[in-house]
Design a protein around this motif. Structure first.
Motif, PDB file in Angstrom:
ATOM      1  N   THR A  42       0.815  -1.216   0.000  1.00 32.05           N
ATOM      2  CA  THR A  42       0.000   0.000   0.000  1.00 32.05           C
ATOM      3  C   THR A  42       0.851   1.270   0.000  1.00 32.05           C
ATOM      4  O   THR A  42       0.323   2.366  -0.180  1.00 32.05           O
ATOM      5  CB  THR A  42      -0.955   0.029   1.203  1.00 32.05           C
TER       6      THR A  42
ATOM      7  N   GLU B 257       1.170   6.847  -6.021  1.00 29.49           N
ATOM      8  CA  GLU B 257       0.249   6.067  -5.202  1.00 29.49           C
ATOM      9  C   GLU B 257       0.195   4.602  -5.631  1.00 29.49           C
ATOM     10  O   GLU B 257       0.373   4.278  -6.805  1.00 29.49           O
ATOM     11  CB  GLU B 257      -1.166   6.645  -5.285  1.00 29.49           C
TER      12      GLU B 257
ATOM     13  N   TYR C 282      -3.249  -0.562  -4.761  1.00 30.15           N
ATOM     14  CA  TYR C 282      -3.875  -1.388  -3.727  1.00 30.15           C
ATOM     15  C   TYR C 282      -4.791  -0.569  -2.819  1.00 30.15           C
ATOM     16  O   TYR C 282      -5.658  -1.136  -2.143  1.00 30.15           O
ATOM     17  CB  TYR C 282      -2.811  -2.097  -2.888  1.00 30.15           C
ATOM     18  N   ASN C 283      -4.607   0.745  -2.808  1.00 33.30           N
ATOM     19  CA  ASN C 283      -5.474   1.594  -2.005  1.00 33.30           C
ATOM     20  C   ASN C 283      -6.770   1.942  -2.720  1.00 33.30           C
ATOM     21  O   ASN C 283      -7.599   2.666  -2.185  1.00 33.30           O
ATOM     22  CB  ASN C 283      -4.729   2.880  -1.628  1.00 33.30           C
ATOM     23  N   GLN C 284      -6.945   1.428  -3.959  1.00 30.37           N
ATOM     24  CA  GLN C 284      -8.134   1.762  -4.747  1.00 30.37           C
ATOM     25  C   GLN C 284      -8.988   0.555  -5.107  1.00 30.37           C
ATOM     26  O   GLN C 284      -9.896   0.663  -5.919  1.00 30.37           O
ATOM     27  CB  GLN C 284      -7.718   2.469  -6.050  1.00 30.37           C
TER      28      GLN C 284
END
Length: 602
Positions: A296, A381, A384-386
């Protein structure tokens, strides 16, 4: 002498047996004949008149009339040459001869128009591409059906082709054989980053509005690393507040920085801090690394002064300065657009950047010179954060990937999904193409949406949305009349009217869709006409939903009878050190006639 250098020396050539080398050459020669024919650099002659979608036997005679190539091929939409590998043969004075990609360049030298100065480097790039291909063939790699179930980074490392259009796409001039196994994406070796402290008089750090320097470091470096680095500065009697921590690619540190920045190191304006703990993995773009230990956390993209596919892959501190502001602006634009939000189209923001400006090189060379692109980095970015728990990530380059037995990933994805090819393609095009159409027609915004720059989000092996990355250097707004704030103003590019829609025709139709159409036709017997009908349906659906852009649809007509043929290999053959000027990308394009538009009459 220690055992390790001996082992490494032996490993460097372990894959270079005659059989593997012959297979690599055969694959690359097929691609060369196909792509050079597509770009009208060569003109194979049919032995009999080919019928519309039928194959025919072709002959190519080189500048040396004794040398001939003969093969069976089908010329599909967009003049895509599908050559049947098993039929390819070379003769010299009528006698069989082995296929050799380097020899082919020399045999076609006159037709290719490559200059004396560029030829040796191009041959080196071709040979390095063969070396890489032989390594991949020897390693075997994942089967296409296994790619379907692999994780994000396994898929990234499994990609074998590089850029689908470029012939010399894995040159990496500057790497040695040990570097190859340490830093290439296909090797997928763990990489730990070198960190330095850069004095604020030389270095500039910028970041997105949602973070500060301290907050960003806290998110990207373990506390133990931050403490150890600060203590190393204190041990030298230096104040950490006078410095900015920055990552450096290990290759760049050993091969460029310790020499070119030796005076800065001696003066303690650049201080070596050591390695951070997290292990990273090289991505297809080679100078961008993914954090394997903490997925992340951000990707890190760093200057890497090797020559690869038309550019020395440095990173400009001047461009880096404006990167977070540009990414924030584009992110707000996309999030403020209801249609794009509905399609789930997002970017991976480049949220922080740092660049080091060396006064001696600044005095000696323009900012665009490679000497001024040796020490910079940015953080992007993580996707994995989306994603949700039910979703998976896959590079879109996988849709063009075929394994060692020529099985395709796209075919296996369709098989593993609940949809047939028609429905699967409709979902894919809606996730990928529809948002790009909207960015173009609604915002005059264009990206460089090739396979490596797009991450597909999959549910049940069906694409549901697309994530765009590599923003700052590969995005443009084709409207110089629009008012843009601050650093964002550099995105406005002057492009002749007739070339604006070419960004869609070239980047989507010619560089992605013609390959997918060919794979599905060859492997699954899926009619190319059906593929292009799906593309036409996607365009018409978008147009029907947005009648407010009717004047633009007419002006930038995706159903025009033909469009200019933009030639990437011609670019590289003309100048393999710097193919284009990023400040004037349209001014350096190479064209060769036109291509009939496969959706013109659909």
């Amino acid at each position: 002498m220690s055992r390790m250098p001996i082992v490494a020396t032996e490993q460097a050539i372990a894959h270079l047996d005659a059989g593997t080398w012959a297979r690599a050459n055969a694959r690359l020669v097929v691609k060369m004949l196909a792509e050079f024919s597509h770009e009208l650099l060569i003109a194979p002659v049919p032995e009999t008149e080919p019928h519309a979608a039928d194959s025919a036997v072709y002959t190519l005679t080189t500048h040396d009339a004794r040398v001939r190539y003969r093969f069976r091929a089908t010329v599909r939409a967009l003049e895509h040459w599908h050559i049947e590998p098993a039929t390819l043969e070379k003769t010299v004075d009528g006698a069989p001869a082995p296929l050799d990609a380097v020899e082919l360049v020399l045999e076609l030298r006159a037709q290719l128009g490559i200059g004396d100065a560029a030829l040796p480097t191009y041959l080196e790039e071709i040979t390095a591409t063969l070396y890489s291909l032989a390594w991949k063939l020897a390693a075997g790699g994942l089967r296409a059906r296994d790619v379907v179930d692999a994780d994000f980074q396994q898929i990234e490392a499994a990609m074998t082709e590089g850029h689908p259009a470029f012939i010399a796409n894995s040159g990496r001039v500057g790497f040695d054989s040990i570097d190859y196994r340490a830093y290439t994406p296909e090797a997928a070796a763990p990489i730990r980053l070198v960190w330095v402290a850069a004095h604020v008089s030389r270095a500039q750090f910028t970041c997105s509005a949602d973070r500060s320097y301290a907050e960003h470091l806290a998110g990207e470096l373990d506390a133990a690393d931050r403490t150890a680095f600060a203590e190393r500065l204190e041990a030298r009697g230096l104040d950490a507040d006078d410095y900015r921590f920055m990552p450096v690619h290990p290759w760049q540190w050993h091969n460029r920085i310790v020499y070119a920045f030796a005076g800065e190191i001696a003066a303690e304006r650049l201080v070596y801090l050591g390695f951070s703990q997290n292990a990273y993995q090289a991505q297809q773009s080679i100078r961008t690394l993914f954090n394997r230990d903490a997925p992340t956390r951000c990707y890190v993209k760093m200057a890497l002064s090797i020559l690869n596919m038309g550019f020395t892959r440095g990173l400009s501190p001047y461009y880096m300065r404006g990167t977070p502001e540009i990414n924030d602006w584009i992110d707000r634009l996309l999030r403020g657009d209801a249609y794009l939000c509905d399609k789930g189209f997002t970017i991976l923001r480049e949220v922080a950047a740092i660049g080091y400006r060396h006064p001696h090189f600044e005095a000696a060379a323009p900012s665009t010179d490679g000497a001024n692109k040796m020490l910079a980095a940015l953080w992007r970015e993580s996707p994995y954060n989306q994603v949700e728990a039910s979703q998976r990530l896959m590079t879109m380059a996988a849709l063009l990937h075929r394994d060692a037995e020529s099985a395709s990933v796209i075919g296996e994805l369709v098989d593993a999904s609940p949809l047939d090819i028609d429905a699967w393609l409709a979902r894919y095009l809606d996730a990928y193409m529809s948002p790009l159409l909207h960015c173009f027609y609604a915002h005059d915004l264009v990206f460089m949406p090739h396979g490596e720059n797009i991450i597909l989000v999959l549910e049940d092996n069906v694409p549901v949305r697309a994530i765009m990355k590599d923003i700052a250097e590969e995005v443009g707004i084709m409207n110089t009349d629009v008012e843009l704030p601050g650093e964002v103003a550099r995105l406005a590019v002057e492009v002749p009217e007739e070339l604006k829609v070419l960004s869609l025709f070239t980047d989507l139709f010619d560089l992605i869709f013609r390959y997918i159409a060919d794979i599905l036709a060859d492997e699954r017997g899926y009619p190319p006409q059906a593929f292009w009908q799906r593309v036409a349906d996607c365009v018409r659906a978008y147009q029907a939903a947005h009648p407010e852009f009717a004047d633009k649809f007419a002006r930038y007509d995706l159903f025009a009878p033909a469009f200019k043929r933009s030639c990437l290999n011609r670019l590289q053959l003309r100048n393999n050190a710097q193919m284009i000027d990023l400040d004037d990308p349209a001014g350096h394009l190479q064209f060769a006639g036109t291509l009939a538009n496969p959706i013109a009459d659909l």
